[in-house]
Design a protein around this motif. Structure first.
Motif, mmCIF file in Angstrom:
data_model
loop_
_atom_site.group_PDB
_atom_site.id
_atom_site.type_symbol
_atom_site.label_atom_id
_atom_site.label_comp_id
_atom_site.label_asym_id
_atom_site.label_seq_id
_atom_site.Cartn_x
_atom_site.Cartn_y
_atom_site.Cartn_z
ATOM 1 N N UNK A 182 0.820 -1.060 -0.073
ATOM 2 C CA UNK A 182 0.134 0.045 0.087
ATOM 3 C C UNK A 182 0.977 1.085 -0.023
ATOM 4 N N UNK A 183 0.389 2.272 -0.301
ATOM 5 C CA UNK A 183 0.953 3.727 -0.517
ATOM 6 C C UNK A 183 0.593 4.595 0.708
ATOM 7 N N UNK A 184 1.555 4.882 1.527
ATOM 8 C CA UNK A 184 1.284 5.806 2.670
ATOM 9 C C UNK A 184 2.418 6.963 2.612
ATOM 10 N N UNK A 185 1.892 7.941 3.435
ATOM 11 C CA UNK A 185 2.847 9.045 3.606
ATOM 12 C C UNK A 185 3.877 8.667 4.640
ATOM 13 N N UNK A 186 5.051 9.418 5.054
ATOM 14 C CA UNK A 186 5.934 9.331 5.988
ATOM 15 C C UNK A 186 5.247 8.667 7.305
ATOM 16 N N UNK A 187 4.025 9.205 7.635
ATOM 17 C CA UNK A 187 3.749 8.871 8.883
ATOM 18 C C UNK A 187 2.672 7.714 8.920
ATOM 19 N N UNK A 188 2.533 7.076 7.760
ATOM 20 C CA UNK A 188 1.763 5.938 7.798
ATOM 21 C C UNK A 188 0.411 5.911 7.388
ATOM 22 N N UNK A 189 -0.080 7.456 7.021
ATOM 23 C CA UNK A 189 -1.450 7.590 6.547
ATOM 24 C C UNK A 189 -1.371 7.236 5.317
ATOM 25 N N UNK A 190 -2.682 6.560 4.741
ATOM 26 C CA UNK A 190 -2.857 6.010 3.332
ATOM 27 C C UNK A 190 -2.970 7.078 2.504
ATOM 28 N N UNK A 191 -2.232 6.961 1.124
ATOM 29 C CA UNK A 191 -2.394 8.026 0.379
ATOM 30 C C UNK A 191 -2.575 7.480 -0.901
ATOM 31 N N UNK A 192 -3.045 8.097 -1.966
ATOM 32 C CA UNK A 192 -3.326 7.480 -3.463
ATOM 33 C C UNK A 192 -1.822 7.408 -4.113
ATOM 34 N N UNK A 193 -1.811 6.363 -5.015
ATOM 35 C CA UNK A 193 -0.633 6.139 -5.548
ATOM 36 C C UNK A 193 -0.069 7.377 -6.489
ATOM 37 N N UNK A 194 1.226 7.595 -6.237
ATOM 38 C CA UNK A 194 1.761 8.591 -7.039
ATOM 39 C C UNK A 194 1.712 8.740 -8.626
ATOM 40 N N UNK A 195 1.706 10.010 -9.106
ATOM 41 C CA UNK A 195 1.494 10.134 -10.226
ATOM 42 C C UNK A 195 2.973 9.514 -11.121
ATOM 43 N N UNK A 196 2.657 8.812 -12.015
ATOM 44 C CA UNK A 196 4.100 8.382 -12.879
ATOM 45 C C UNK A 196 4.387 9.438 -13.860
ATOM 46 N N UNK A 197 5.498 9.230 -14.320
ATOM 47 C CA UNK A 197 6.185 10.310 -15.349
ATOM 48 C C UNK A 197 5.467 10.352 -16.686
ATOM 49 N N UNK A 198 5.030 9.059 -17.233
ATOM 50 C CA UNK A 198 4.465 8.667 -18.448
ATOM 51 C C UNK A 198 3.110 9.569 -18.380
ATOM 52 N N UNK A 199 2.440 9.138 -17.354
ATOM 53 C CA UNK A 199 0.959 10.015 -17.283
ATOM 54 C C UNK A 199 0.956 11.429 -17.201
ATOM 55 N N UNK A 200 2.118 11.843 -16.504
ATOM 56 C CA UNK A 200 2.257 13.475 -16.453
ATOM 57 C C UNK A 200 2.797 13.940 -17.787
ATOM 58 N N UNK A 201 3.623 13.130 -18.484
ATOM 59 C CA UNK A 201 3.760 13.634 -19.964
ATOM 60 C C UNK A 201 2.513 13.555 -20.785
ATOM 61 N N UNK A 202 1.710 12.648 -20.703
ATOM 62 C CA UNK A 202 0.448 12.542 -21.576
ATOM 63 C C UNK A 202 -0.318 13.674 -21.067
ATOM 64 N N UNK A 203 -0.523 13.951 -19.931
ATOM 65 C CA UNK A 203 -1.289 15.247 -19.723
ATOM 66 C C UNK A 203 -0.779 16.499 -20.253
#
Length: 204
Positions: free
Chosen positions: A130-151
């Motif tokens: 699972x994806x979390x922040x530094x303190x363990x709170x759940x967060x969404x999957x980070x944006x990937x570079x390919x998706x950012x380029x498409x946007x």
């Protein structure tokens, strides 16, 4: 299409004695609009796309620095139908089940709570990521570079189309005003000639 016809007309009318000044002006406006669309629209798209690419790639780096992939362990499966946690990236086969899980945050704190597990049939002791922040709170999957380029590409394309539409809208507005002015002059000329209509050559 009207722009192309007007530009062809500009060449035909260059020495045509029947060419009105307004016809020539409309053709020049069409030519100027076409040149702006061919030059300004790509420049606008490139600038906006480049700016969007820089901003989105900075966001990608920031998200990957702030979000961490940790291992969670299933305690038990929770009641409820399978859910899709990320509709944009998940397929119909990538269903998530609600489970009660334990995980350890990057800062070392232990967490316990309900999460969505990408497991087909979760059982006690199964592990998943699972994806979390530094303190363990759940967060969404980070944006990937390919998706950012498409946007960014889509943003640049949208900006180019908007610039082209703006230029074409300006051309149509100018031509509309020119036509209205022409009709106004015709009405004025008709009103001036009206009292003498039909009496030419009668000697009156």
């Amino acid at each position: 299409m009207q722009t192309v016809r007007a530009i062809r007309g500009l060449w035909r009318w260059r020495r045509n004695p029947l060419c009105r000044a307004t016809d020539l002006a409309e053709a020049w406006v069409a030519l100027a609009a076409l040149m702006l669309i061919l030059l300004a629209a790509p420049v606008a798209g490139s600038l906006v796309g480049g700016a969007a690419q820089d901003a989105l790639q900075r966001s990608v780096r920031a998200q990957h620095e702030a979000r961490h992939l940790v291992t969670a362990t299933v305690v038990r499966k929770l009641d409820g139908s399978p859910l899709d946690a990320d509709p944009e990236t998940s397929t119909g086969r990538d269903l998530r089940n609600r489970v009660l899980a334990d995980w350890t945050a990057p800062d070392g704190t232990v967490h316990h709570g309900p999460v969505l597990a990408s497991l087909k049939d979760p059982q006690q002791g199964d592990e998943f990521r699972i994806w979390t922040d530094r303190h363990g709170r759940m967060v969404a999957r980070p944006l990937d570079s390919a998706t950012a380029s498409t946007h960014a590409v889509l943003a640049g394309l949208g900006a180019a189309l908007a610039a082209g539409g703006l230029v074409e809208g300006g051309r149509r507005l100018i031509v509309w005003r020119m036509v209205r002015r022409r009709y106004a002059r015709w009405d004025q000329a008709w009103d001036n000639a009206g009292p003498d209509w039909g009496r030419t050559g009668t000697g009156s």
